[in-house]
Design a protein around this motif. Structure first.
Motif, PDB file in Angstrom:
ATOM      1  N   TYR A  91      -1.701  -6.752  -1.321  1.00 22.12           N
ATOM      2  CA  TYR A  91      -2.757  -6.503  -0.338  1.00 22.12           C
ATOM      3  C   TYR A  91      -2.382  -7.130   1.005  1.00 22.12           C
ATOM      4  O   TYR A  91      -2.572  -6.516   2.053  1.00 22.12           O
ATOM      5  N   THR A  92      -1.850  -8.333   0.961  1.00 22.84           N
ATOM      6  CA  THR A  92      -1.417  -8.991   2.201  1.00 22.84           C
ATOM      7  C   THR A  92      -0.343  -8.164   2.891  1.00 22.84           C
ATOM      8  O   THR A  92      -0.355  -8.025   4.120  1.00 22.84           O
ATOM      9  N   SER A  93       0.573  -7.583   2.135  1.00 24.28           N
ATOM     10  CA  SER A  93       1.600  -6.720   2.726  1.00 24.28           C
ATOM     11  C   SER A  93       0.976  -5.491   3.381  1.00 24.28           C
ATOM     12  O   SER A  93       1.357  -5.097   4.484  1.00 24.28           O
ATOM     13  N   ALA A  94       0.006  -4.866   2.711  1.00 24.76           N
ATOM     14  CA  ALA A  94      -0.684  -3.700   3.285  1.00 24.76           C
ATOM     15  C   ALA A  94      -1.429  -4.093   4.552  1.00 24.76           C
ATOM     16  O   ALA A  94      -1.416  -3.359   5.551  1.00 24.76           O
ATOM     17  N   LEU A  95      -2.056  -5.251   4.547  1.00 22.88           N
ATOM     18  CA  LEU A  95      -2.783  -5.728   5.721  1.00 22.88           C
ATOM     19  C   LEU A  95      -1.834  -6.010   6.880  1.00 22.88           C
ATOM     20  O   LEU A  95      -2.119  -5.656   8.033  1.00 22.88           O
ATOM     21  N   GLU A  96      -0.703  -6.615   6.598  1.00 23.71           N
ATOM     22  CA  GLU A  96       0.275  -6.897   7.655  1.00 23.71           C
ATOM     23  C   GLU A  96       0.852  -5.600   8.248  1.00 23.71           C
ATOM     24  O   GLU A  96       1.101  -5.515   9.445  1.00 23.71           O
ATOM     25  N   ALA A  97       1.059  -4.592   7.401  1.00 22.38           N
ATOM     26  CA  ALA A  97       1.530  -3.294   7.907  1.00 22.38           C
ATOM     27  C   ALA A  97       0.485  -2.687   8.835  1.00 22.38           C
ATOM     28  O   ALA A  97       0.813  -2.152   9.904  1.00 22.38           O
ATOM     29  N   ALA A  98      -0.787  -2.776   8.463  1.00 26.66           N
ATOM     30  CA  ALA A  98      -1.862  -2.251   9.315  1.00 26.66           C
ATOM     31  C   ALA A  98      -1.944  -3.031  10.622  1.00 26.66           C
ATOM     32  O   ALA A  98      -2.133  -2.441  11.702  1.00 26.66           O
ATOM     33  N   LYS A  99      -1.779  -4.345  10.562  1.00 30.71           N
ATOM     34  CA  LYS A  99      -1.792  -5.154  11.786  1.00 30.71           C
ATOM     35  C   LYS A  99      -0.635  -4.791  12.705  1.00 30.71           C
ATOM     36  O   LYS A  99      -0.778  -4.745  13.921  1.00 30.71           O
ATOM     37  N   GLY A 100       0.538  -4.539  12.119  1.00 29.82           N
ATOM     38  CA  GLY A 100       1.689  -4.132  12.917  1.00 29.82           C
ATOM     39  C   GLY A 100       1.433  -2.818  13.635  1.00 29.82           C
ATOM     40  O   GLY A 100       1.743  -2.660  14.823  1.00 29.82           O
ATOM     41  N   PHE A 103      -4.505   9.374  15.904  1.00 34.36           N
ATOM     42  CA  PHE A 103      -3.387   9.008  16.768  1.00 34.36           C
ATOM     43  C   PHE A 103      -2.088   9.384  16.077  1.00 34.36           C
ATOM     44  O   PHE A 103      -1.958   9.240  14.871  1.00 34.36           O
ATOM     45  N   GLU A 104      -1.130   9.804  16.849  1.00 37.41           N
ATOM     46  CA  GLU A 104       0.223  10.024  16.334  1.00 37.41           C
ATOM     47  C   GLU A 104       0.967   8.702  16.490  1.00 37.41           C
ATOM     48  O   GLU A 104       1.122   8.203  17.598  1.00 37.41           O
ATOM     49  N   LEU A 105       1.414   8.120  15.382  1.00 39.16           N
ATOM     50  CA  LEU A 105       2.097   6.825  15.414  1.00 39.16           C
ATOM     51  C   LEU A 105       3.619   6.949  15.387  1.00 39.16           C
ATOM     52  O   LEU A 105       4.317   5.947  15.439  1.00 39.16           O
ATOM     53  N   GLY A 106       4.144   8.154  15.269  1.00 39.81           N
ATOM     54  CA  GLY A 106       5.593   8.346  15.255  1.00 39.81           C
ATOM     55  C   GLY A 106       6.243   7.592  14.115  1.00 39.81           C
ATOM     56  O   GLY A 106       5.806   7.667  12.971  1.00 39.81           O
ATOM     57  N   SER A 107       7.274   6.824  14.442  1.00 34.10           N
ATOM     58  CA  SER A 107       8.006   6.094  13.399  1.00 34.10           C
ATOM     59  C   SER A 107       7.169   4.982  12.776  1.00 34.10           C
ATOM     60  O   SER A 107       7.518   4.459  11.727  1.00 34.10           O
ATOM     61  N   TYR A 108       6.045   4.624  13.391  1.00 34.28           N
ATOM     62  CA  TYR A 108       5.179   3.585  12.833  1.00 34.28           C
ATOM     63  C   TYR A 108       4.185   4.149  11.817  1.00 34.28           C
ATOM     64  O   TYR A 108       3.336   3.425  11.324  1.00 34.28           O
ATOM     65  N   SER A 109       4.279   5.439  11.492  1.00 33.90           N
ATOM     66  CA  SER A 109       3.383   5.990  10.483  1.00 33.90           C
ATOM     67  C   SER A 109       3.825   5.588   9.070  1.00 33.90           C
ATOM     68  O   SER A 109       3.062   5.727   8.132  1.00 33.90           O
ATOM     69  N   TYR A 144       4.379   1.565   2.997  1.00 34.80           N
ATOM     70  CA  TYR A 144       3.001   1.883   3.341  1.00 34.80           C
ATOM     71  C   TYR A 144       2.930   3.058   4.310  1.00 34.80           C
ATOM     72  O   TYR A 144       3.691   3.139   5.276  1.00 34.80           O
ATOM     73  N   GLN A 145       1.992   3.961   4.045  1.00 27.26           N
ATOM     74  CA  GLN A 145       1.678   5.079   4.928  1.00 27.26           C
ATOM     75  C   GLN A 145       0.550   4.602   5.835  1.00 27.26           C
ATOM     76  O   GLN A 145      -0.488   4.142   5.361  1.00 27.26           O
ATOM     77  N   ILE A 146       0.741   4.709   7.146  1.00 28.77           N
ATOM     78  CA  ILE A 146      -0.234   4.217   8.110  1.00 28.77           C
ATOM     79  C   ILE A 146      -0.863   5.397   8.839  1.00 28.77           C
ATOM     80  O   ILE A 146      -0.163   6.278   9.337  1.00 28.77           O
ATOM     81  N   ASP A 147      -2.193   5.401   8.920  1.00 31.38           N
ATOM     82  CA  ASP A 147      -2.927   6.390   9.699  1.00 31.38           C
ATOM     83  C   ASP A 147      -3.835   5.647  10.661  1.00 31.38           C
ATOM     84  O   ASP A 147      -4.434   4.624  10.313  1.00 31.38           O
TER      85      ASP A 147
END
Length: 161
Positions: A37-46, A102-108, A113-116
């Motif tokens: 969960y911490t990893s998922a949260l850090e990915a979202a923060k990034g 939003f389009e996040l490009g390479s940060y998606s 983790y898949q980021i939206d």
């Protein structure tokens, strides 16, 4: 009497060892889940930091394809061009098509983790500031963990020379 005492102490020792093993097993499971969960949260923060940086730097740059884009089902436009339509209660590009993402490009994709990123609301206040309400969702591609971040970000107007 000695046999009974020995057997009782043996049962007590087995019970203590069993309790310790149970605590270790469940403690490890909780630790692994918390770590993911911490990893998922850090990915979202990034992704949130990336998006805030892009909104700030793209807001007053010349219009080009590298700017932060907002996407809907049928449209794409730079996020700074969108307006809130009070009649439909939706965000819209100048062509009238709704936007929501939003389009996040390479940060998606960050790690596993898949980021939206979803644009919840945008408003412009009289001082020239744009206010964005954004939701970031990070979902593990190979793990069940998920993290969501909602935040409001104010984009400053350009400084006067």
């Amino acid at each position: 009497m000695a046999l009974i005492t020995t057997m009782l102490l043996g049962f007590v020792a087995i019970a203590i060892v069993a309790a310790l093993m149970t605590f270790m097993i469940y403690g490890k499971k909780t630790s692994v889940i918390e770590e993911r969960y911490t990893s998922a949260l850090e990915a979202a923060k990034g992704a949130a930091n990336y998006l805030m940086n892009r909104l700030e730097t793209d807001q007053y740059q010349p219009d080009d394809d590298s700017r932060v884009q907002c996407y809907g089902e049928t449209t794409s436009c730079p996020c700074w061009k969108i307006k809130w339509n009070n009649d439909t209660n939706k965000l819209e590009c100048p062509d009238g098509n709704p936007v929501d993402k939003f389009e996040l490009g390479s940060y998606s994709n960050i790690g596993d983790y898949q980021i939206d990123a979803f644009l919840l609301h945008k408003d412009t206040i009289s001082a020239g500031y744009d206010i964005y309400a954004i939701r970031i969702i990070s979902i593990g591609t190979s793990k069940p963990e998920k993290a969501e971040i909602d935040f409001i970000y104010r984009v400053s107007p350009p400084s006067s020379p």
